[in-house]
Design an enzyme around this catalytic site. Structure first.
Site, PDB file in Angstrom:
ATOM      1  N   THR A  36       0.872  -1.173   0.000  1.00  0.00           N
ATOM      2  CA  THR A  36       0.000   0.000   0.000  1.00  0.00           C
ATOM      3  C   THR A  36       0.912   1.227   0.000  1.00  0.00           C
ATOM      4  OG1 THR A  36       0.012   0.245   2.397  1.00  0.00           O
ATOM      5  CG2 THR A  36      -1.682  -1.226   1.463  1.00  0.00           C
ATOM      6  N   THR A 100      -8.975  -4.547   5.688  1.00  0.00           N
ATOM      7  CA  THR A 100      -7.634  -5.119   5.919  1.00  0.00           C
ATOM      8  C   THR A 100      -7.498  -5.655   7.339  1.00  0.00           C
ATOM      9  OG1 THR A 100      -6.533  -3.777   4.262  1.00  0.00           O
ATOM     10  CG2 THR A 100      -5.178  -4.546   6.092  1.00  0.00           C
ATOM     11  N   THR A 125      -2.247  -3.352  19.274  1.00  0.00           N
ATOM     12  CA  THR A 125      -1.839  -2.032  19.761  1.00  0.00           C
ATOM     13  C   THR A 125      -2.475  -1.722  21.110  1.00  0.00           C
ATOM     14  OG1 THR A 125      -2.213   0.324  19.352  1.00  0.00           O
ATOM     15  CG2 THR A 125      -3.671  -1.162  18.222  1.00  0.00           C
ATOM     16  N   ASP A 126      -1.813  -0.863  21.873  1.00  0.00           N
ATOM     17  CA  ASP A 126      -2.399  -0.422  23.152  1.00  0.00           C
ATOM     18  C   ASP A 126      -3.640   0.445  22.922  1.00  0.00           C
ATOM     19  OD1 ASP A 126      -1.144   1.867  22.163  1.00  0.00           O
ATOM     20  OD2 ASP A 126      -0.069   2.332  24.024  1.00  0.00           O
ATOM     21  N   GLU A 127      -3.836   0.901  21.667  1.00  0.00           N
ATOM     22  CA  GLU A 127      -4.982   1.789  21.402  1.00  0.00           C
ATOM     23  C   GLU A 127      -6.312   1.066  21.572  1.00  0.00           C
ATOM     24  OE1 GLU A 127      -4.545   4.571  18.162  1.00  0.00           O
ATOM     25  OE2 GLU A 127      -2.365   4.440  18.270  1.00  0.00           O
ATOM     26  N   TYR A 153      -9.578   3.248  13.500  1.00  0.00           N
ATOM     27  CA  TYR A 153      -8.374   2.413  13.503  1.00  0.00           C
ATOM     28  C   TYR A 153      -8.362   1.477  14.714  1.00  0.00           C
ATOM     29  CZ  TYR A 153      -3.573   1.125  14.750  1.00  0.00           C
ATOM     30  OH  TYR A 153      -2.461   0.418  15.146  1.00  0.00           O
ATOM     31  N   LYS A 157      -8.664  -2.703  15.020  1.00  0.00           N
ATOM     32  CA  LYS A 157      -7.656  -3.550  15.659  1.00  0.00           C
ATOM     33  C   LYS A 157      -8.288  -4.355  16.798  1.00  0.00           C
ATOM     34  CE  LYS A 157      -3.750  -3.665  14.932  1.00  0.00           C
ATOM     35  NZ  LYS A 157      -2.993  -4.524  13.953  1.00  0.00           N
ATOM     36  N   LEU A 193       3.887  11.068  13.862  1.00  0.00           N
ATOM     37  CA  LEU A 193       4.417  12.258  14.562  1.00  0.00           C
ATOM     38  C   LEU A 193       5.938  12.460  14.424  1.00  0.00           C
ATOM     39  CD1 LEU A 193       3.799  14.652  16.625  1.00  0.00           C
ATOM     40  CD2 LEU A 193       4.631  13.069  18.360  1.00  0.00           C
ATOM     41  N   TYR A 210      -1.161  18.994  17.121  1.00  0.00           N
ATOM     42  CA  TYR A 210      -2.616  18.956  17.299  1.00  0.00           C
ATOM     43  C   TYR A 210      -3.001  19.487  18.684  1.00  0.00           C
ATOM     44  CZ  TYR A 210      -2.574  15.505  13.424  1.00  0.00           C
ATOM     45  OH  TYR A 210      -2.392  14.845  12.221  1.00  0.00           O
TER      46      TYR A 210
HETATM   47  P1  NAD Z   1       2.810   0.556   8.471  1.00  0.00           P
HETATM   48  O1  NAD Z   1       1.596   1.303   8.028  1.00  0.00           O
HETATM   49  O2  NAD Z   1       4.139   1.216   8.446  1.00  0.00           O
HETATM   50  O3  NAD Z   1       2.948  -0.778   7.578  1.00  0.00           O
HETATM   51  C1  NAD Z   1       1.866  -1.585   7.239  1.00  0.00           C
HETATM   52  C2  NAD Z   1       2.323  -2.572   6.167  1.00  0.00           C
HETATM   53  O4  NAD Z   1       1.223  -3.443   5.876  1.00  0.00           O
HETATM   54  C3  NAD Z   1       2.710  -1.890   4.842  1.00  0.00           C
HETATM   55  O5  NAD Z   1       3.886  -2.481   4.329  1.00  0.00           O
HETATM   56  C4  NAD Z   1       1.524  -2.199   3.937  1.00  0.00           C
HETATM   57  O6  NAD Z   1       1.860  -2.282   2.562  1.00  0.00           O
HETATM   58  C5  NAD Z   1       1.062  -3.549   4.477  1.00  0.00           C
HETATM   59  N1  NAD Z   1      -0.362  -3.802   4.203  1.00  0.00           N
HETATM   60  C6  NAD Z   1      -1.402  -2.973   4.454  1.00  0.00           C
HETATM   61  N2  NAD Z   1      -2.545  -3.534   4.044  1.00  0.00           N
HETATM   62  C7  NAD Z   1      -2.221  -4.754   3.536  1.00  0.00           C
HETATM   63  C8  NAD Z   1      -2.973  -5.822   2.972  1.00  0.00           C
HETATM   64  N3  NAD Z   1      -4.300  -5.727   2.829  1.00  0.00           N
HETATM   65  N4  NAD Z   1      -2.317  -6.932   2.558  1.00  0.00           N
HETATM   66  C9  NAD Z   1      -0.975  -7.027   2.677  1.00  0.00           C
HETATM   67  N5  NAD Z   1      -0.210  -6.054   3.205  1.00  0.00           N
HETATM   68  C10 NAD Z   1      -0.825  -4.932   3.629  1.00  0.00           C
HETATM   69  O7  NAD Z   1       2.449  -0.002   9.923  1.00  0.00           O
HETATM   70  P2  NAD Z   1       3.383  -0.201  11.209  1.00  0.00           P
HETATM   71  O8  NAD Z   1       3.470   1.069  11.949  1.00  0.00           O
HETATM   72  O9  NAD Z   1       4.610  -0.915  10.818  1.00  0.00           O
HETATM   73  O10 NAD Z   1       2.461  -1.172  12.063  1.00  0.00           O
HETATM   74  C11 NAD Z   1       2.536  -2.580  11.875  1.00  0.00           C
HETATM   75  C12 NAD Z   1       1.551  -3.243  12.817  1.00  0.00           C
HETATM   76  O11 NAD Z   1       1.849  -2.902  14.175  1.00  0.00           O
HETATM   77  C13 NAD Z   1       0.106  -2.820  12.588  1.00  0.00           C
HETATM   78  O12 NAD Z   1      -0.720  -3.956  12.734  1.00  0.00           O
HETATM   79  C14 NAD Z   1      -0.161  -1.809  13.693  1.00  0.00           C
HETATM   80  O13 NAD Z   1      -1.527  -1.823  14.060  1.00  0.00           O
HETATM   81  C15 NAD Z   1       0.717  -2.363  14.799  1.00  0.00           C
HETATM   82  N6  NAD Z   1       1.224  -1.375  15.774  1.00  0.00           N
HETATM   83  C16 NAD Z   1       1.867  -0.250  15.337  1.00  0.00           C
HETATM   84  C17 NAD Z   1       2.381   0.636  16.271  1.00  0.00           C
HETATM   85  C18 NAD Z   1       3.146   1.865  15.849  1.00  0.00           C
HETATM   86  O14 NAD Z   1       3.532   2.664  16.698  1.00  0.00           O
HETATM   87  N7  NAD Z   1       3.440   2.058  14.564  1.00  0.00           N
HETATM   88  C19 NAD Z   1       2.221   0.390  17.644  1.00  0.00           C
HETATM   89  C20 NAD Z   1       1.545  -0.767  18.047  1.00  0.00           C
HETATM   90  C21 NAD Z   1       1.069  -1.639  17.091  1.00  0.00           C
HETATM   91  P1  TYD Z   2       0.683   9.340  15.607  1.00  0.00           P
HETATM   92  O1  TYD Z   2       2.134   9.263  15.293  1.00  0.00           O
HETATM   93  O2  TYD Z   2      -0.291   9.503  14.496  1.00  0.00           O
HETATM   94  O3  TYD Z   2       0.345   8.028  16.483  1.00  0.00           O
HETATM   95  P2  TYD Z   2      -1.004   7.649  17.318  1.00  0.00           P
HETATM   96  O4  TYD Z   2      -2.085   8.568  16.959  1.00  0.00           O
HETATM   97  O5  TYD Z   2      -1.277   6.269  16.847  1.00  0.00           O
HETATM   98  O6  TYD Z   2      -0.610   7.731  18.754  1.00  0.00           O
HETATM   99  O7  TYD Z   2       0.454  10.530  16.619  1.00  0.00           O
HETATM  100  C1  TYD Z   2       1.120  10.594  17.868  1.00  0.00           C
HETATM  101  C2  TYD Z   2       0.602  11.802  18.615  1.00  0.00           C
HETATM  102  O8  TYD Z   2       1.011  12.983  17.912  1.00  0.00           O
HETATM  103  C3  TYD Z   2      -0.923  11.864  18.685  1.00  0.00           C
HETATM  104  O9  TYD Z   2      -1.297  12.403  19.953  1.00  0.00           O
HETATM  105  C4  TYD Z   2      -1.293  12.853  17.580  1.00  0.00           C
HETATM  106  C5  TYD Z   2      -0.107  13.795  17.541  1.00  0.00           C
HETATM  107  N1  TYD Z   2       0.202  14.369  16.208  1.00  0.00           N
HETATM  108  C6  TYD Z   2       0.357  15.763  16.081  1.00  0.00           C
HETATM  109  O10 TYD Z   2       0.247  16.527  17.045  1.00  0.00           O
HETATM  110  N2  TYD Z   2       0.646  16.266  14.828  1.00  0.00           N
HETATM  111  C7  TYD Z   2       0.771  15.482  13.733  1.00  0.00           C
HETATM  112  O11 TYD Z   2       1.007  16.007  12.605  1.00  0.00           O
HETATM  113  C8  TYD Z   2       0.625  14.049  13.879  1.00  0.00           C
HETATM  114  C9  TYD Z   2       0.763  13.139  12.706  1.00  0.00           C
HETATM  115  C10 TYD Z   2       0.348  13.556  15.154  1.00  0.00           C
END
Ligand code: NAD
Ligand code: TYD
Length: 339
Positions: A36, A100, A125-127, A153, A157, A193, A210
């Site tokens: 994606t 997805t 996720t903790d969310e 979102y 999850k 962020l 924000y």
């Molecule tokens: P990301 O958005 O960077 O990556 C998502 C990946 O999934 C991409 O490579 C995308 O191409 C692939 N993808 C999306 N839809 C798909 C589909 N239908 N089929 C196959 N591939 C698909 O996400 P991330 O930040 O690396 O997060 C990975 C996982 O960890 C997610 O499940 C997210 O909910 C979870 N998570 C993320 C965080 C965080 O801080 N980023 C924290 C806790 C949990």
């Molecule tokens: P984000 O990285 O989107 O993660 P999550 O919403 O999953 O925690 O955002 C982290 C925090 O930063 C969230 O409180 C929203 C805030 N934020 C901003 O203030 N400005 C921005 O442009 C973005 C993307 C996030």
């Protein structure tokens, strides 16, 4: 051992692929990712020629393709990172998150049922726990905290998590779930962020905070998350949920100021913009269970991790410049243009 890692071209999934190939030279790692906007094949270029690695461009919601892959590879484990992962995008367009994150999870687990599996691991996720009030620093998310989501979102999850636990109870599928706090580190997509602020600051562009910037997130360096998942899939108990977090709570505004300081940019770049709808106030994980059961502890302190991350973005400018000069420009204009 053959492991299918879905979403391995994204932020955490790619870091997990590197971790596993580095630590287990006899494992076969199959990355299943449909690329994606958030998936980036160039992220995986260092492992593309590794004989123990295979990349498969497919969608996890494509049942036929997923079954075919299982027939070919006969995986021992699946670790599901594939997801739509950005809260702001889920507010604009929830549907793809349901497809997805929930239906894709069901397809993967159906394949596990059909072909047999040693472990299906859901990266959550903790969310899913909703948020905590700012004036109760004594409260933390434990694995027993009720699911109470705020955004499309986090709801998607949480829906997936419930389905995973249902497949365990109903079909006896050997599952586990990890719920991690906010990650940061290399290959983090610049809509989130920390990388967004680094990229904007380097371009001397406004830093859009924000609301009042008082929201608190509990930050974990991505490698610590990968090590935790590695432990859960090998040693964690079936049917269990493990929270992952390193007691590193930070206000958004303090992170943005820290990035300005590290990069030598003026705080006058900070611009307060309209708050996110339904914005969660505070996330904070209690990691007692994974520490006591599996001995996991975070290794990277935030002060070091953020320096390493900024250095990575400085040294890998091409990676994120390519992203922000493409389709991402339209996204940025739409989300921040009139904010
Ligand atoms: P990301 O958005 O960077 O990556 C998502 C990946 O999934 C991409 O490579 C995308 O191409 C692939 N993808 C999306 N839809 C798909 C589909 N239908 N089929 C196959 N591939 C698909 O996400 P991330 O930040 O690396 O997060 C990975 C996982 O960890 C997610 O499940 C997210 O909910 C979870 N998570 C993320 C965080 C965080 O801080 N980023 C924290 C806790 C949990
Ligand atoms: P984000 O990285 O989107 O993660 P999550 O919403 O999953 O925690 O955002 C982290 C925090 O930063 C969230 O409180 C929203 C805030 N934020 C901003 O203030 N400005 C921005 O442009 C973005 C993307 C996030």
């Amino acid at each position: 051992m053959t492991i299918i890692v879905t979403g391995g071209a994204g932020f955490i999934g790619s870091n997990f692929v590197f971790h596993m190939l580095g630590k287990y030279p006899d494992y076969r790692i199959i990355c299943l990712d449909c690329l994606t906007y958030a998936g980036n094949l160039s992220t995986l270029k260092s492992v593309m020629d590794n004989p123990n690695f295979r990349f498969v461009k497919e969608d996890i919601t494509n049942r036929e393709a997923v079954y075919k892959l299982f027939e070919e590879e006969k995986p021992d484990m699946v670790v599901n990172f594939a997801a739509e992962s950005h809260v702001d995008r889920s507010i604009e367009n929830p549907e793809i998150f349901l497809n997805t994150n929930i239906l894709g999870t069901a397809v993967l687990m159906d394949a596990c049922r059909k072909y047999g599996i040693k472990r299906y691991h859901q990266v959550s996720t903790d969310e899913v726990y909703g948020d905590l009030p700012l004036d109760r620093p004594d409260l933390f998310f434990t694995e027993e905290t009720p699911i109470h989501t705020s955004s499309p979102y986090s709801s998607s999850k949480a829906g997936a998590d419930l389905l995973v636990l249902a497949y365990h109870r109903t079909y006896g599928l050997p599952v586990s779930i990890s719920r991690c706090s906010n990650n940061y580190g290399p290959y983090h997509f610049p809509e989130k962020l920390i990388p967004l602020m680094i990229a904007n600051a380097l371009h001397d562009k406004p830093l859009p905070v924000y609301g009042k910037g008082e929201n608190v997130r509990d930050w974990l360096y991505v490698e610590d998350h990968c090590r935790a998942i590695d432990l859960v899939i090998h040693k964690g108990r079936e049917g269990e949920v493990y929270n992952i977090g390193g007691h590193n709570e930070m206000r958004n505004i303090d992170i943005v100021k820290m990035i300005c300081k590290e990069l030598g940019k003026p705080e006058s770049l900070i611009t307060y913009v309209t708050d996110r709808k339904g914005h969660d106030m505070r996330y904070a994980i209690d990691p007692t269970k994974i520490h006591n059961e599996l001995g996991w502890l975070p290794e990277t302190k935030f002060a070091d991790g953020i320096k390493k991350t900024i250095k990575w973005y400085l040294e890998n400018q091409e990676w994120w410049e390519t992203i922000i000069s493409g389709e991402y420009r339209n996204y940025y204009e739409k989300m921040y243009g009139n904010r």
